[in-house]
Scaffold this active site. Sequence first.
Site, mmCIF file in Angstrom:
data_model
loop_
_atom_site.group_PDB
_atom_site.id
_atom_site.type_symbol
_atom_site.label_atom_id
_atom_site.label_comp_id
_atom_site.label_asym_id
_atom_site.label_seq_id
_atom_site.Cartn_x
_atom_site.Cartn_y
_atom_site.Cartn_z
ATOM 1 N N LYS A 237 5.280 4.460 -0.942
ATOM 2 C CA LYS A 237 5.442 5.701 -1.520
ATOM 3 C C LYS A 237 6.863 6.439 -1.050
ATOM 4 C CE LYS A 237 0.308 6.842 -1.945
ATOM 5 N NZ LYS A 237 -0.864 7.188 -1.383
ATOM 6 N N GLY B 251 0.667 -1.280 0.177
ATOM 7 C CA GLY B 251 0.150 0.021 0.107
ATOM 8 C C GLY B 251 0.899 1.264 -0.036
ATOM 9 N N SER B 252 0.439 2.226 0.684
ATOM 10 C CA SER B 252 0.848 3.465 0.550
ATOM 11 C C SER B 252 2.435 3.591 1.416
ATOM 12 C CB SER B 252 0.243 4.663 1.388
ATOM 13 O OG SER B 252 -1.049 4.698 0.713
ATOM 14 N N THR B 253 2.868 2.703 2.072
ATOM 15 C CA THR B 253 4.174 2.392 2.867
ATOM 16 C C THR B 253 5.274 2.529 1.627
ATOM 17 O OG1 THR B 253 4.106 0.191 2.804
ATOM 18 C CG2 THR B 253 3.603 1.604 4.725
#
Length: 482
Positions: A220, A216-218
């Site tokens: 990023k 997920g957004s980790t």
Amino acid sequence: MNTPLRRLSVVVIAMFVALMAAATWTQFVQASTLNADPRNVRTLYREFDNSRGPIVIAGEPVASSTAVDDAFKYQRAYANGPLFAPVTGFYSVVYGRTGIERAENDVLTGTADSLFLSRVQDLFTGRQPQGSSVELTIDPAVQQAAWDALGDQKGAVVALDPTTGAILAMVSRPSYDPNILAGHSTPAVNDAYRLLADDPTNPLINRTIEETYPPGSTFKLVDAAAALEAGMTPDTQLAAPQTLALPGSTATISNFGGEVCGPGETVSLAEALRISCNTAFAQLGMDLGDDALRAQAEAFGFDAELQVPMTVAVSRFPADPDVPQTALSAIGQYEVRATPLQMALVSAAIANGGTQMKPYLVQTVRNPDLDVIDEASPTELGRPVSAATATALRDMMIDVVANGTGKSAQISGVQVAGKTGTAQTTAEAAPHAWFTAFAPADAPRVAVAVVVENGGSLGNEATGGRVAAPIARAVIEAVLAR
């Protein structure tokens, strides 16, 4: 000799040669592999004749052998078994070995090459052969804090020292009690193992290193690192539409709750990370391209094999995504997969000024006389980003916790640098909740990654900030209290 007899003689000789070659191959070439195979019960029977060395954490044995009056002579026992099971694994006469019990088996049994002199001394003194002790890097207080904070939720927590790579905590839940698999009653052990193997929650899996998840957004953090390494700055403006249409596809990407990231549908790189703007990072991923994202992911350790000494599942970035798939990959979806240890290593490299240290679990090996025969030496694994990029990422991650999606990880008087993540799985299942962080930001002592499967107790209402960040905070507080 007539022709039929000559032919028969040739066949018989060939069969003898083949038989001798097969025996030689099995007894010499394959000997070490067969001996190490956990299914080799003969090896296990031979090992049970000797006192197996203990597995030690903070000076106390968490796995030890005691003499018993049965055919196996020694019984393996585990202190606080479920808490440390992901680390120790089990040692079973029926099902072999897992975890440290398997990875350090030759040391624990005393058959390692480094223990040759000890074996020679035993031969001349008549002393009963004994295994060596294996002292681990796990901090019991940190392990307990991670265990308690995760609670009854399915997931994993891993913490390490970013300056050395020493693993301080490795928690996987649900867990199991290794003692029920270490018994000498085959029917009882079979029944216990069958229940564990059939359990849909997979308690036998060490989720910190054996399971991969969409990060997920980790992920990023990897995008931001690639952008900074390509010459962008935290102030670089990114396109951030409320809804991003993916080229060549009818699919779109939206932000959490349908929110707008910034005025004029643009946002700075730092602000995009602070609020975890999906559309900005998806567009950034397409602008950078899949090759740049893959190169940066691989620099952090994706697509590489790793042992700690247990083998770690390989984290993956997709091999050849098209443009829409690249956009999804940039927000940690599509076919991107990572172990919790891998995401902890991303944070650890940023914490350590761009230098990534090799993670390890075994600190010291001591022979039966308690002499040190092997001791860990911190080893550099790579330099995924420059010191300048690491500093910029650190400052951006501080803002995530101070003013953004990671506020639940805040600790009074301590700067925490972190990144939240909420990873979609299937249409029917709730998303996984992620958080990765390090602290103190100016002099890091711990890097941590937390994943809570399917939102844990909050289900579909979960986010990484609400569910995973408080768990990471508890782990950091335990390290800082040492």
